[in-house]
Enzyme design. Structure first.
Site, short mmCIF file in Angstrom:
data_model
loop_
_atom_site.label_atom_id
_atom_site.label_comp_id
_atom_site.label_asym_id
_atom_site.label_seq_id
_atom_site.Cartn_x
_atom_site.Cartn_y
_atom_site.Cartn_z
N CYS A 70 8.45 -52.24 15.60
CA CYS A 70 8.04 -50.86 15.87
C CYS A 70 8.42 -50.48 17.30
O CYS A 70 8.95 -49.39 17.56
CB CYS A 70 6.54 -50.69 15.69
SG CYS A 70 5.93 -51.09 14.04
N CYS A 127 3.34 -54.32 17.15
CA CYS A 127 4.42 -54.64 16.20
C CYS A 127 5.78 -54.64 16.93
O CYS A 127 6.25 -53.57 17.33
CB CYS A 127 4.39 -53.61 15.08
SG CYS A 127 5.83 -53.59 14.02
#
Length: 146
Positions: free
Chosen positions: A69, A66
């Site tokens: 993230c 991600c």
């Protein structure tokens, strides 16, 4: 990458654009103090919830694939060190701990959840990476809840 992972990644990217993540660049920072950051798994979840009885635990649900993230991770780890133990950052890899992501009904990444006394604080969720200034304000708001 599965269709679900691709969907979450695209959605996280859209959230990043909408919230203005690209507005700032995270600066290089010293590594955080290990005592303020812990990887949360099913095996140590109960121990982390016990810690939440003494101080705020911020559960950081994310994944290695991600992009938002990965962008937020060094910033929030540095903030955990800067706040000097006022909260514990509990990092949860949703691919490794599906049971925890199900328990917290995680739908988007990254998602931060404030936990105190083994319960999620009211209105405590932060979805996406809003940039360092807004992340710091969100942390301050969670600390103010008790």
């Amino acid at each position: 990458m599965s269709k679900y992972q691709r969907f979450v990644c695209v959605l996280a990217g859209v959230l990043a654009l909408v919230t203005g993540v690209g507005a700032g660049v995270a600066s290089a920072a010293p590594s955080p103090s290990a005592e303020n950051v812990v990887t949360v798994t099913s095996a140590n979840y109960a121990e982390v919830m016990n810690i939440s009885k003494q101080k705020l635990v911020i559960m950081d649900f994310g994944a290695t694939w991600c992009p938002p993230c990965r962008q937020m991770k060094p910033v929030i780890e540095r903030l955990a060190a800067e706040y000097g133990g006022r909260f514990l950052l509990g990092e949860v890899d949703v691919d490794q701990s599906r049971d925890l992501s199900s328990r917290y009904n995680i739908r988007y990444l990254p998602t931060l959840v404030g936990v105190r006394n083994a319960a999620e604080l009211p209105s405590s969720r932060n979805v996406g990476y809003p940039g360092e200034a807004r992340l710091r304000a969100w942390i301050d708001a969670q600390l103010a809840k008790g």
